[in-house]
Design an enzyme around this catalytic site. Structure first.
Site, PDB file in Angstrom:
ATOM      1  CG  LEU A 115      12.291  27.764 -48.746  1.00 56.31           C
ATOM      2  CD1 LEU A 115      11.319  28.902 -49.041  1.00 56.31           C
ATOM      3  CD2 LEU A 115      12.076  27.205 -47.349  1.00 56.31           C
ATOM      4  CG  HIS A 170      17.989  38.208 -54.298  1.00 55.37           C
ATOM      5  ND1 HIS A 170      18.640  37.211 -53.592  1.00 55.37           N
ATOM      6  CD2 HIS A 170      18.827  38.572 -55.292  1.00 55.37           C
ATOM      7  CE1 HIS A 170      19.817  36.980 -54.157  1.00 55.37           C
ATOM      8  NE2 HIS A 170      19.961  37.795 -55.192  1.00 55.37           N
ATOM      9  CB  THR A 187       8.975  29.890 -58.485  1.00 53.02           C
ATOM     10  OG1 THR A 187      10.170  30.587 -58.849  1.00 53.02           O
ATOM     11  CG2 THR A 187       7.760  30.727 -58.857  1.00 53.02           C
ATOM     12  CD  GLU A 222      15.288  28.558 -62.277  1.00 52.48           C
ATOM     13  OE1 GLU A 222      16.277  29.173 -62.687  1.00 52.48           O
ATOM     14  OE2 GLU A 222      14.264  28.345 -62.959  1.00 52.48           O
TER      15      GLU A 222
END
Ligand code: GAR
Length: 207
Positions: free
Chosen positions: A88, A104, A136, A138
């Site tokens: 994203l 994840h 976020t 990153e």
């Protein structure tokens, strides 16, 4: 609390969320792949679906802008990534800061990115699992909220690890989503709070 779930594939985590008793409502399932089995699951549960193919957009920004528009149409309060396999843009992430969760298949910060089960086996790690975190900009680096941990056995393969991690995911993801729905879990100014206390390390569940 109005929830959108973003998917790309099989949707077993979506199913776990559909089966859970959440105080929020899943109002839409968005997929970037028209053949994602997750869309079938949504239809069977009478939930609105949207297919927005990244291939129809010249840039990540324009794809994300279209997704954002769809989320606004659904009046979404919480975005849940459940096997959504697109990176994203920072702009999109900023718009949903503190209101977007991801799961994840690794014990973050270990093994960000793809092929986590293979990498765990290659390294010979004894522990593996999954992490739910706020998203976020990153990749896979937002603050971890919950982790479920399993012991890797010498008999494990990519397939058995994938299956075992999935089981753990189906256990912890609905719980974390429910914490958010009940406002027990809050993001405020880059700090995560659980039950009014700053969350300094993720909640851990052992297999
Ligand atoms: C899950 O294992 C999830 O952790 C992973 O994709 C799988 C989706 O399964 N997500 C990622 O790798 C995101 N980086 P599902 O479609 O059956 O829910």
């Amino acid at each position: 609390m109005r929830i959108a779930v973003l998917v790309s594939g099989h949707g077993s985590n979506l199913q776990a969320l559909l089966d859970a008793k959440l105080s929020g409502e899943i109002v839409g399932v968005l997929s970037n792949r028209s053949n994602a089995y997750a869309l079938e699951r949504a239809k069977q549960a009478n939930i609105d679906t949207a297919v927005i193919s990244h291939q129809d957009f010249p840039t990540r920004e324009s794809f994300d802008a279209r997704m954002h528009q769809q989320l606004l149409t659904w009046h979404v309060d919480l975005v849940v990534l459940a096997g959504f396999m697109r990176i994203l843009t920072p702009d999109f992430v900023k718009k949903w800061e503190g209101r977007m969760l991801n799961i994840h298949p690794s014990l973050l910060p270990a093994y960000k990115g793809m092929h986590t089960h293979q990498r765990v086996l290659n390294t010979g790690d004894r522990l593996h699992g999954c992490t739910v975190h706020f998203v976020t900009a990153e990749l896979d680096a937002g603050q971890a909220i919950a982790q479920a941990i399993l012991s890797v056995s010498s008999h494990d393969t990519i397939e058995t690890l994938a299956q075992r991690v999935h089981q753990l995911e189906h256990f912890i993801y609905p719980q974390v989503v429910q914490y958010f729905c009940s406002k027990q879990l809050i993001w405020n100014n880059h700090q995560v709070y659980l039950n009014n206390q700053p969350l300094l390390k993720p909640i851990r569940f052992l297999d």
